[in-house]
Design an enzyme around this catalytic site. Structure first.
Site, PDB file in Angstrom:
ATOM      1  N   CYS A 141       0.829  -1.213   0.000  1.00 50.06           N
ATOM      2  CA  CYS A 141       0.000   0.000   0.000  1.00 50.06           C
ATOM      3  C   CYS A 141       0.857   1.255   0.000  1.00 50.06           C
ATOM      4  CB  CYS A 141      -0.949   0.002   1.195  1.00 50.06           C
ATOM      5  SG  CYS A 141      -0.108  -0.165   2.786  1.00 50.06           S
TER       6      CYS A 141
ATOM      7  N   HIS B  71      -1.784   1.022   7.486  1.00 46.62           N
ATOM      8  CA  HIS B  71      -2.235   1.014   6.095  1.00 46.62           C
ATOM      9  C   HIS B  71      -2.095   2.429   5.539  1.00 46.62           C
ATOM     10  CE1 HIS B  71      -4.387  -0.190   2.543  1.00 46.62           C
ATOM     11  NE2 HIS B  71      -5.381   0.660   2.774  1.00 46.62           N
TER      12      HIS B  71
END
Length: 736
Positions: free
Chosen positions: A65, A423
């Site tokens: 990510c 994330h």
């Protein structure tokens, strides 16, 4: 780590769905619902050649990510995308399609050997898994649906041979950008497997499934791109030189003709030209000014930078952090400065200033800080406000364009409680479609105010980590503000019409209730109905009129906090305008009052001047009339006026004073020591207001006789001095 993000997106999704869902007469329950991105692109026009209207997600291979968020932020920088595609040359669509056809199958991450062991099935786990699959608002569910819907762009190939460049990280990024731009679809999913493979092959720190830092990847990517371009340019120049040497060195005749000898240059060569665009975009120059406190000598040193890392404080802003970044720092004790002028370690002051500004300013908010209490890095959840438009002030005097305006166009957000897990997502501003959220495979439109959710004061773990600002102009900012104002007014009108329509529909439902039909069993009650009105004392009670139908109550629809805040802002703006208008009216009234008072004073001054002129005219007229009257009286008495205005003496005495002297009542004529023969006092003539002698002559006649006598015998009269002659001489009436 994405549950908070899904809750944060729920309100935005509902607003976008209610505003953009098309009306359908007979919806198909089995048909999949369009995504917010598909609803946004329903009215899109033809595709653009530059790829600015392509909105593709990127597949996450377990922990990539950080890579996806940075690549998406760089793709939507138009100059960066165009220069990447153009160097060394653009690939043809045929070469891209051939490379894609020969690409190996898309790998699935994580590999089977690294998959976590599956838990034993149980009733609780089955119920939990069923609840998760039914949650259609979660980001995980949306990502799976996006992967199933496709299309998936398999980027497991390298097309570097087509544009004569070795296999590198630059060629991987170029292949991804070219594939997205040349694709006929507006949205889909890119699977950057080759880029991840090259990244892990050349850099050991990115191998494995550990959580990586997006800021470190950004620095590594830009430096690697610069190195790849420099290496390719050197290789190309060397190949051209070798080719020229081979062409000129084969024939001995040509070698004999060339008698010149070339020596290598001893001067440092400038960096190759192809990297200039990348350095101009992201690279700036910092000037470190150090002033020795002993000799007051100032030394400067320039340092290049690709981004500015700023320290954070609680409840602050980016502007305040940049101001602190340029504050003076004291170098003392163990950190003393070695002064070349003094020749030793001295206390000094150090300050950092920006000498050259880049076109894209990257700000790294230092959210991760090492704490000695815990002995490890910790995430700071301080509230740091970042503006949509930024202007740097901590520049040097000789900086080029120090008043440059920057516009926020991308925010990389970290969701998590620490530096080793979490994330990354990106919120990016596109050219025509506004702000979009890029969460790996999922791409969704969001509102402009959604960017303010990552200051650090919201509940949850999502905070802004890297900010991308690109240069803009005042005209562009004003044009954007005008467009936003028009959209805001249009949305207000649409909301008002929707509320009015809902109110009308609600009124129609309440007032149009159908009457229930009468059944056969209800007719039996009519046999015992009263046929005549009741009697009271022989009189018929008047019928009470039926109650008037009442209109249904107006239901106030609950307003959201955003609408309430908007209403309050409008009321405050209206009150502010009213106060400004009242103050302006008061100011105008005061000016009008002062003007009227000034006009009144001027009119009064004119009236006073006119009155003074009239008084002077009347006084002059009265004097002339008195003179005429005196002459007429003298003519009636047969006398000559002894002194008139024309016969005024030349020694300076005025006739007015003579007249006063002539008409004086207190003046007595004749000798001072001599009384009248008859022993009588002078008699006052009541008619002429003159002093008369006892023989009937007035003082004037006596004065004339005495004057004649004195002219006959001057010596005797000189010896005899009476009172009258002294008075006459004192007034200058006697002539020699």
């Amino acid at each position: 780590m994405s549950s908070f993000f899904g809750k944060l997106k729920s309100n935005t999704d509902s607003r976008i769905a209610s505003a953009t869902t098309p009306a359908r007469n007979k919806p198909d329950p089995n048909a999949p619902l369009p995504t917010p991105l598909e609803r946004m692109l329903e009215s899109a026009g033809p595709l653009r050649q530059d790829g600015s209207d392509k909105f593709w997600g990127m597949e996450n291979f377990g922990n990539t990510c950080y890579c996806n968020s940075i690549l998406q932020s760089l793709y939507y920088s138009v100059p960066f995308r165009e220069n990447i595609i153009s160097y060394p040359q653009r690939s043809t669509p045929d070469s891209i399609s051939k490379a894609a056809a020969a690409a190996p199958p898309r790998p699935k991450y994580p590999p089977p050997s690294q998959k976590p062991p599956a838990p034993k099935p149980s009733v609780a786990n089955a119920q939990t898994q069923q609840q998760k699959t039914e949650d259609k608002e979660s980001p995980e569910y949306k990502k799976k649906q996006a992967l199933l819907a496709g299309p998936i762009l398999n980027m497991s190939y390298q097309n570097a041979i087509a544009y004569d460049m070795p296999d590198s990280l630059y060629s991987s990024v170029k292949d991804i950008f070219e594939a997205v731009v040349t694709n006929e679809r507006r949205h889909g999913i890119v699977s950057p497997s080759k880029l991840v493979e090259v990244l892990r092959r050349d850099n050991e720190m990115f191998r494995g499934q550990l959580h990586q830092d997006a800021h470190e990847f950004f620095n590594l990517l830009l430096n690697t791109l610069l190195d790849n371009i420099d290496d390719n340019e050197k290789r190309r120049l060397k190949a051209e030189a070798d080719e020229k040497e081979n062409d000129t060195g084969n024939s001995p005749e040509q070698m004999a003709e060339t008698s010149t000898v070339s020596f290598p240059s001893l001067l440092p060569t400038a960096p190759p030209g192809p990297t200039k665009w990348l350095r101009d975009m992201f690279e700036g120059t910092l000037t470190s000014e150090t002033r020795c406190l002993t000799c007051e000598n100032t030394s400067q040193r320039d340092e290049p930078f690709l981004d500015l890392s700023v320290d954070l404080d609680q409840h602050t802003s980016v502007t305040s952090c940049l101001r602190r970044f340029s504050e003076e720092e004291m170098l003392c004790e163990r950190n003393k400065f070695h002064c070349d002028n003094c020749g030793g370690l001295q206390e000094a002051e150090k300050r950092m200033k920006i000498k050259r500004l880049p076109k894209v300013l990257t700000l790294h908010l230092k959210r991760f800080k090492y704490t000695e209490d815990y002995g490890r890095l910790q995430k700071l959840f301080h509230k740091v406000v970042y503006p949509y438009h930024l202007r740097l002030f901590n520049t040097t005097d000789d900086a080029e364009d120090p008043d440059r305006i920057y516009e926020l166009y991308a925010v990389v957000v970290h969701i998590g409680g620490g530096p080793f897990h979490g994330h990354y997502v990106a919120v990016i501003k596109t050219q025509d479609r506004g702000w979009l959220l890029f969460d790996d495979e999922m791409v969704e439109p969001v509102d402009k105010s959604y960017v303010k959710n990552f200051f650090g004061d919201k509940p949850g773990l999502a905070t802004a980590y890297v900010l991308f600002y690109q240069e803009t102009t005042i005209e562009a900012v004003r044009a954007e503000q005008r467009r936003e104002g028009k959209k805001r007014r249009a949305s207000q009108v649409a909301l008002t019409e929707t509320k009015a329509k809902e109110s009308v529909d609600l009124h129609r439902i309440r007032s149009a209730t159908p009457a229930s039909p009468i059944e056969d069993g209800d007719m039996a009650n009519l046999d015992y109905a009263v046929a005549s009105p009741p009697m009271t004392n022989g009189h018929i009670d008047p019928k009470t009129p039926p109650p008037a139908p009442q209109s249904p109550p107006i239901i106030q629809l609950p307003r959201s906090k955003k609408e309430q805040a908007k209403t309050e802002r409008e009321q405050k703006a209206l009150e502010k305008e009213q106060k400004a208008a009242a103050k302006l009216a008061e100011k105008e009234a005061k000016k009008q009052k002062e003007k009227e008072e000034k006009e009144k004073r001027a009119a009064l001054h004119d009236r006073l001047g006119e009155a003074a002129r009239q008084n002077a005219e009347q006084m002059r007229w009265a004097m002339e009339e008195s003179k005429k009257t005196a002459k007429e009286d003298a003519g009636r008495r047969g006398e000559e006026t002894p002194l008139s205005t024309d016969d005024a003496p030349t020694n300076g005495s005025s006739p007015v004073r003579m007249n006063l002297f002539r008409r004086s009542k207190s003046l007595r004529f004749g000798p001072m020591g001599k009384r009248d023969e008859d022993g009588k006092k002078p008699v006052l003539d009541q008619e002429n207001q003159k002093v008369a002698s006892p023989d009937g002559r007035n003082a004037t006649e006596q004065a004339i006789d005495e004057l004649q006598e004195s002219s006959k015998d001057g010596k005797e009269k000189g010896k005899k001095t009476n009172r009258f002659s002294l008075r006459k001489k004192s007034f200058g009436l006697l002539s020699s």
